[in-house]
Scaffold this motif. Sequence first.
Motif, PDB file in Angstrom:
ATOM      1  N   GLU A 151       2.603  -0.525   1.622  1.00 28.06           N
ATOM      2  CA  GLU A 151       1.470  -1.044   0.741  1.00 28.06           C
ATOM      3  C   GLU A 151       1.543  -2.465   0.932  1.00 28.06           C
ATOM      4  O   GLU A 151       0.460  -3.064   1.303  1.00 28.06           O
ATOM      5  CB  GLU A 151       1.649  -0.579  -0.645  1.00 28.06           C
ATOM      6  CG  GLU A 151       0.693  -1.193  -1.461  1.00 28.06           C
ATOM      7  CD  GLU A 151       0.836  -0.976  -2.916  1.00 28.06           C
ATOM      8  OE1 GLU A 151       0.116  -1.564  -3.712  1.00 28.06           O
ATOM      9  OE2 GLU A 151       1.777  -0.455  -3.243  1.00 28.06           O
ATOM     10  N   ARG A 152       2.732  -3.099   0.993  1.00 33.98           N
ATOM     11  CA  ARG A 152       3.078  -4.625   1.127  1.00 33.98           C
ATOM     12  C   ARG A 152       2.446  -4.986   2.344  1.00 33.98           C
ATOM     13  O   ARG A 152       1.674  -6.004   2.850  1.00 33.98           O
ATOM     14  CB  ARG A 152       4.429  -4.693   0.697  1.00 33.98           C
ATOM     15  CG  ARG A 152       4.549  -6.516   0.945  1.00 33.98           C
ATOM     16  CD  ARG A 152       5.982  -6.897   0.597  1.00 33.98           C
ATOM     17  NE  ARG A 152       6.500  -8.274   1.020  1.00 33.98           N
ATOM     18  CZ  ARG A 152       7.600  -8.474   1.194  1.00 33.98           C
ATOM     19  NH1 ARG A 152       8.572  -7.760   1.314  1.00 33.98           N
ATOM     20  NH2 ARG A 152       7.670  -9.982   1.667  1.00 33.98           N
ATOM     21  N   SER A 153       2.908  -4.233   3.388  1.00 35.13           N
ATOM     22  CA  SER A 153       2.597  -4.529   4.901  1.00 35.13           C
ATOM     23  C   SER A 153       1.078  -4.275   5.095  1.00 35.13           C
ATOM     24  O   SER A 153       0.331  -5.154   5.926  1.00 35.13           O
ATOM     25  CB  SER A 153       3.245  -3.569   5.936  1.00 35.13           C
ATOM     26  OG  SER A 153       2.803  -3.699   7.129  1.00 35.13           O
ATOM     27  N   SER A 154       0.419  -3.369   4.520  1.00 29.89           N
ATOM     28  CA  SER A 154      -0.916  -3.243   4.832  1.00 29.89           C
ATOM     29  C   SER A 154      -1.862  -4.458   4.163  1.00 29.89           C
ATOM     30  O   SER A 154      -2.784  -4.886   4.770  1.00 29.89           O
ATOM     31  CB  SER A 154      -1.550  -1.983   3.827  1.00 29.89           C
ATOM     32  OG  SER A 154      -1.035  -0.761   4.506  1.00 29.89           O
ATOM     33  N   LYS A 155      -1.464  -4.952   3.174  1.00 30.45           N
ATOM     34  CA  LYS A 155      -1.791  -6.038   2.664  1.00 30.45           C
ATOM     35  C   LYS A 155      -1.882  -7.446   3.483  1.00 30.45           C
ATOM     36  O   LYS A 155      -2.521  -8.145   3.436  1.00 30.45           O
ATOM     37  CB  LYS A 155      -1.351  -6.489   1.143  1.00 30.45           C
ATOM     38  CG  LYS A 155      -1.890  -5.526   0.110  1.00 30.45           C
ATOM     39  CD  LYS A 155      -1.158  -5.698  -1.281  1.00 30.45           C
ATOM     40  CE  LYS A 155      -1.520  -4.898  -2.576  1.00 30.45           C
ATOM     41  NZ  LYS A 155      -0.635  -5.099  -3.784  1.00 30.45           N
ATOM     42  N   ALA A 156      -0.675  -7.413   3.997  1.00 34.00           N
ATOM     43  CA  ALA A 156      -0.419  -8.519   5.198  1.00 34.00           C
ATOM     44  C   ALA A 156      -1.443  -8.406   6.093  1.00 34.00           C
ATOM     45  O   ALA A 156      -1.877  -9.486   6.749  1.00 34.00           O
ATOM     46  CB  ALA A 156       0.928  -8.380   5.261  1.00 34.00           C
ATOM     47  N   ALA A 168      -4.248  -7.087   6.217  1.00 30.21           N
ATOM     48  CA  ALA A 168      -5.677  -7.342   5.666  1.00 30.21           C
ATOM     49  C   ALA A 168      -5.899  -8.771   5.449  1.00 30.21           C
ATOM     50  O   ALA A 168      -7.256  -8.981   5.470  1.00 30.21           O
ATOM     51  CB  ALA A 168      -5.749  -6.365   4.382  1.00 30.21           C
ATOM     52  N   ARG A 169      -5.046  -9.606   5.348  1.00 27.98           N
ATOM     53  CA  ARG A 169      -5.133 -10.878   4.948  1.00 27.98           C
ATOM     54  C   ARG A 169      -5.564 -11.757   6.319  1.00 27.98           C
ATOM     55  O   ARG A 169      -4.816 -11.816   7.087  1.00 27.98           O
ATOM     56  CB  ARG A 169      -4.184 -11.716   4.423  1.00 27.98           C
ATOM     57  CG  ARG A 169      -4.359 -13.027   3.501  1.00 27.98           C
ATOM     58  CD  ARG A 169      -3.238 -13.416   2.970  1.00 27.98           C
ATOM     59  NE  ARG A 169      -2.140 -13.741   3.961  1.00 27.98           N
ATOM     60  CZ  ARG A 169      -1.870 -15.095   4.610  1.00 27.98           C
ATOM     61  NH1 ARG A 169      -2.976 -16.136   4.551  1.00 27.98           N
ATOM     62  NH2 ARG A 169      -0.934 -15.435   5.432  1.00 27.98           N
ATOM     63  N   GLU A 205       5.423 -12.509   3.492  1.00 25.68           N
ATOM     64  CA  GLU A 205       4.605 -11.418   3.774  1.00 25.68           C
ATOM     65  C   GLU A 205       5.667 -10.407   4.728  1.00 25.68           C
ATOM     66  O   GLU A 205       6.644 -10.838   5.291  1.00 25.68           O
ATOM     67  CB  GLU A 205       3.377 -11.598   4.604  1.00 25.68           C
ATOM     68  CG  GLU A 205       2.188 -12.172   3.820  1.00 25.68           C
ATOM     69  CD  GLU A 205       1.197 -12.602   4.618  1.00 25.68           C
ATOM     70  OE1 GLU A 205       0.110 -12.130   4.099  1.00 25.68           O
ATOM     71  OE2 GLU A 205       1.226 -13.200   5.739  1.00 25.68           O
ATOM     72  N   SER A 217      -3.596  -5.490  11.967  1.00 27.37           N
ATOM     73  CA  SER A 217      -3.317  -4.113  12.040  1.00 27.37           C
ATOM     74  C   SER A 217      -4.026  -3.339  13.313  1.00 27.37           C
ATOM     75  O   SER A 217      -3.644  -2.261  13.461  1.00 27.37           O
ATOM     76  CB  SER A 217      -4.516  -3.678  10.781  1.00 27.37           C
ATOM     77  OG  SER A 217      -5.966  -3.956  10.971  1.00 27.37           O
TER      78      SER A 217
END
Length: 339
Positions: A42-47, A49-50, A59, A299
């Motif tokens: 989840e944390r990786s996906s947010k990184a 996406a930013r 991150e 990503s």
Amino acid sequence: MSFRLRAARNEDIEPLYEMAKLTGGGFTNLPADRDALSFKIERSSKAYARATDGEVRDELFVLVLENTETGQVRGTCQLFTAVGQQWPFYSYRMTTLTQHSQELDRTVRAEMLSLTTDLEGCSEVGGLFLHPGERAGGLGLLLARSRYLFIAMHRARFGDRILAELRGIIDERGGSPFWDGVAGRFFGMSFQEADYFNAIKGNQFIADLMPKHPVYVAMLTETARTAIGVPHPSGRAAMRMLENENFSFEGYVDIFDGGPTMIARTDQVRSVAESREAQISGTDLDGGEKALIAAGELSDFRCVYGTREVAQDGTVAIDAEAARILGVSKDDTVWSVAR
């Protein structure tokens, strides 16, 4: 070789969990806990996406090694952009205190371990694990060096220094001689318990309970002393790879198992400094120089082994298999570095 590195996704949690169970302990960045792994993804996906804005933030990027023929995930690695932001990043640093007695005409040099947060703000490469069934053919090198291509391609997301923590000595019962001789005396918990707690909850408990005064190495047990700054046998090859990338050991060791922390200036890491961005002139190269080749941002990042030939005009020709796995064609842009 039909393997590529790509960004981790939610559906990778189960294969990551299965690999985590194979690590044998002392592998904080890959805990055998589904909830912890879900949080990482989840944390990786947010990184991913930013959007890049030139600011280095705290991150995490998780990458996985995928067999493109079977779809199986067979390895993983991680990048942390700035350690010590969410909670303190503790290390022991080896120092020497020299004292002299005129009456005895004797000089004594005492080695000490001092608790420090010197490395806060560094980026970190870690969490590298390759499935035991794939430890041939250079896939470990692909896992390790793909991270540096990712850094080169997203340089603004990473700090000026980068570190890598190597797992320390773990005995046959899964314990740590260093932990037993140092921190374990103050915490009333085994190495396995502390390592698991750190992986799941973070290391604030170290700040709460660890004595702040230096530890004299001479007062430790022989097994604890001999473990300081020594990598686990399985990590010796990784240490050589880091040294080849211009990382060096500067006296910092892990507070749990005493393993060495390797440090480099980010722009001096060989695979970062020697990587090149180029437009593809052709995708049917026969022969050429062996290389790591990467394409895509965030990503969409993917990296493979292939061959390349760099022309005088700066364009690059790559082999058809690498182009197929990367999903690129003529006039697209790739990054590459010699293998």
